[in-house]
Design an enzyme around this catalytic site. Structure first.
Site, PDB file in Angstrom:
ATOM      1  N   GLY A  52     -49.520  81.492 -35.155  1.00  0.00           N
ATOM      2  CA  GLY A  52     -49.953  82.978 -35.210  1.00  0.00           C
ATOM      3  C   GLY A  52     -48.887  83.650 -34.477  1.00  0.00           C
ATOM      4  CE1 TYR A 155     -51.550  57.420 -14.792  1.00  0.00           C
ATOM      5  CE2 TYR A 155     -50.775  57.424 -12.503  1.00  0.00           C
ATOM      6  CZ  TYR A 155     -50.933  58.093 -13.820  1.00  0.00           C
ATOM      7  OH  TYR A 155     -50.275  59.396 -14.077  1.00  0.00           O
ATOM      8  CB  ALA A 156     -48.781  52.184  -9.448  1.00  0.00           C
ATOM      9  CE  LYS A 159     -47.898  57.617 -15.989  1.00  0.00           C
ATOM     10  NZ  LYS A 159     -47.687  58.215 -17.244  1.00  0.00           N
TER      11      LYS A 159
HETATM   12  P1  NDP Z   1     -54.930  64.902 -19.402  1.00  0.00           P
HETATM   13  O1  NDP Z   1     -55.801  63.975 -19.276  1.00  0.00           O
HETATM   14  O2  NDP Z   1     -55.256  66.306 -19.180  1.00  0.00           O
HETATM   15  O3  NDP Z   1     -54.430  64.722 -20.992  1.00  0.00           O
HETATM   16  C1  NDP Z   1     -53.878  63.387 -21.382  1.00  0.00           C
HETATM   17  C2  NDP Z   1     -53.404  63.785 -22.919  1.00  0.00           C
HETATM   18  O4  NDP Z   1     -53.006  62.270 -23.517  1.00  0.00           O
HETATM   19  C3  NDP Z   1     -54.309  64.283 -23.975  1.00  0.00           C
HETATM   20  O5  NDP Z   1     -53.598  65.047 -24.825  1.00  0.00           O
HETATM   21  C4  NDP Z   1     -54.976  62.967 -24.720  1.00  0.00           C
HETATM   22  O6  NDP Z   1     -55.150  63.336 -25.992  1.00  0.00           O
HETATM   23  C5  NDP Z   1     -53.646  62.160 -24.746  1.00  0.00           C
HETATM   24  N1  NDP Z   1     -54.203  60.771 -24.972  1.00  0.00           N
HETATM   25  C6  NDP Z   1     -54.930  60.059 -24.134  1.00  0.00           C
HETATM   26  N2  NDP Z   1     -55.178  58.734 -24.723  1.00  0.00           N
HETATM   27  C7  NDP Z   1     -54.439  58.740 -25.880  1.00  0.00           C
HETATM   28  C8  NDP Z   1     -54.122  57.661 -27.026  1.00  0.00           C
HETATM   29  N3  NDP Z   1     -54.659  56.744 -26.718  1.00  0.00           N
HETATM   30  N4  NDP Z   1     -53.322  58.234 -27.775  1.00  0.00           N
HETATM   31  C9  NDP Z   1     -52.914  59.319 -28.022  1.00  0.00           C
HETATM   32  N5  NDP Z   1     -53.061  60.353 -27.009  1.00  0.00           N
HETATM   33  C10 NDP Z   1     -53.837  60.022 -26.131  1.00  0.00           C
HETATM   34  O7  NDP Z   1     -53.584  64.182 -18.757  1.00  0.00           O
HETATM   35  P2  NDP Z   1     -52.225  65.056 -18.288  1.00  0.00           P
HETATM   36  O8  NDP Z   1     -51.916  66.073 -18.532  1.00  0.00           O
HETATM   37  O9  NDP Z   1     -52.651  65.123 -16.372  1.00  0.00           O
HETATM   38  O10 NDP Z   1     -51.336  63.899 -17.993  1.00  0.00           O
HETATM   39  C11 NDP Z   1     -50.263  63.897 -19.040  1.00  0.00           C
HETATM   40  C12 NDP Z   1     -49.105  62.796 -18.687  1.00  0.00           C
HETATM   41  O11 NDP Z   1     -48.831  63.264 -17.163  1.00  0.00           O
HETATM   42  C13 NDP Z   1     -49.833  61.244 -18.328  1.00  0.00           C
HETATM   43  O12 NDP Z   1     -48.831  60.335 -18.700  1.00  0.00           O
HETATM   44  C14 NDP Z   1     -49.895  61.220 -16.831  1.00  0.00           C
HETATM   45  O13 NDP Z   1     -50.006  59.848 -16.416  1.00  0.00           O
HETATM   46  C15 NDP Z   1     -49.061  62.057 -16.286  1.00  0.00           C
HETATM   47  N6  NDP Z   1     -48.966  62.415 -15.097  1.00  0.00           N
HETATM   48  C16 NDP Z   1     -50.124  63.274 -14.549  1.00  0.00           C
HETATM   49  C17 NDP Z   1     -50.315  63.854 -13.294  1.00  0.00           C
HETATM   50  C18 NDP Z   1     -51.346  64.755 -12.816  1.00  0.00           C
HETATM   51  O14 NDP Z   1     -51.377  65.214 -11.777  1.00  0.00           O
HETATM   52  N7  NDP Z   1     -52.023  65.382 -13.837  1.00  0.00           N
HETATM   53  C19 NDP Z   1     -49.488  63.362 -12.302  1.00  0.00           C
HETATM   54  C20 NDP Z   1     -48.487  62.409 -12.798  1.00  0.00           C
HETATM   55  C21 NDP Z   1     -48.443  62.002 -13.942  1.00  0.00           C
HETATM   56  P3  NDP Z   1     -56.866  63.790 -26.868  1.00  0.00           P
HETATM   57  O15 NDP Z   1     -57.416  64.390 -25.697  1.00  0.00           O
HETATM   58  O16 NDP Z   1     -56.682  64.337 -28.062  1.00  0.00           O
HETATM   59  O17 NDP Z   1     -57.255  62.411 -26.699  1.00  0.00           O
END
Ligand code: NDP
Length: 249
Positions: A52, A155-156, A159
């Protein structure tokens, strides 16, 4: 810094950091192919809102644990857009537990979602990027992959694996003008960190020199930089975006 016309895939674009990346890249004029897994309604809402506003954003369903879906997604993107300039491997999960209580399923689930997916998606974009002789791959790791963290051995390990994978692939692909880097976020306010107890959140905040938690936009800005022409001499690096929490040598 304009990304006008660049075709970029963002995994896990339906929430949190991925959603912020999708919004930022769309604002810079990129043609964003974002993915969701379970959050279909949210993905539809973001897509409608950004379209949009004139943004080029299309969501696709992708479970990153399914390597054949990864291949299919890239084929669909290249089929419709003719190329793929960037891949942001962002989708990730946590299944935290102390090691004695960590099940093999918790281990496999996190390693598959957070590490094997990076292998599968990267391999899938390689052919078009090699043909183009250009590409940018940005992997979202974590500071935990550098420092380790009690309760997050799975997780560690995943990553840290992402960081080592990034360095290896950056070396393999540098001569083909495909640049591969990592971002290591610190404590970013999303659903993932919303699951932490107030005490855990307080302890994290106390370890951040800049004195605040990060937001998705903090990560998105660095992703946009790494995709841009300004970053054409950077590869194999891990950039911590964490308010100073972990200072790399
Ligand atoms: P969220 O839990 O907020 O979001 C996770 C996202 O990953 C969602 O869009 C979800 O999609 C998607 N997802 C999960 N499982 C699958 C799957 N099997 N296939 C496809 N998509 C999947 O996480 P964050 O935004 O916090 O994290 C994003 C990245 O950043 C991750 O890799 C995380 O490890 C990394 N990170 C985050 C930190 C933090 O402090 N938040 C710190 C360091 C790293 P849906 O909801 O549609 O299933």
């Amino acid at each position: 810094m304009s990304l006008a016309g660049k075709v970029v895939i963002v995994t896990g674009g339906s929430r949190g950091i991925g959603e912020a990346i999708v919004r930022h890249l769309a604002g810079e004029g990129a043609h964003v192919h974002a993915t969701y897994n379970a959050s279909s309604e949210r993905a539809e809402k973001i897509q409608a809102e950004l379209q949009g506003q004139g943004g080029h954003v299309q969501f696709h369903r992708l479970d990153v644990r399914d390597s054949s879906m990864c291949v299919q997604l890239v084929e669909t993107v290249v089929g419709s857009s003719g190329k793929v300039d960037g891949l942001i491997n962002n989708a990730g999960i946590t299944r935290d537990a102390l090691l004695l209580r960590m099940s093999e399923q918790d281990w496999d689930e996190v390693l598959t979602t957070n590490l094997r997916s990076v292998f599968a998606m990267t391999k899938a974009v390689l052919r078009p990027m090699l043909t183009q002789r250009s590409g940018r791959i940005i992997n979202i790791s974590s500071v935990v992959g550098i420092t380790g963290n009690a309760g997050q051995a799975n997780y560690a390990a995943a990553k840290a694996g992402v960081i080592a994978f990034t360095k290896s692939i950056a070396r393999e692909l540098a001569s083909r003008n495909i640049l591969v880097n990592c971002i290591a976020p610190g404590y970013i306010e999303t659903d993932m960190t919303g699951k932490l107890s107030p005490q855990q959140q307080q302890a994290l905040l106390g370890s951040i020199p800049l004195g605040r938690a990060g937001v998705g936009a903090d990560i998105a800005a660095v992703v946009a930089f790494l995709l841009s022409d300004a970053a054409s001499y950077i590869t194999g690096q891990t950039i911590a975006v964490d308010g100073g929490m972990v200072m790399l040598p």
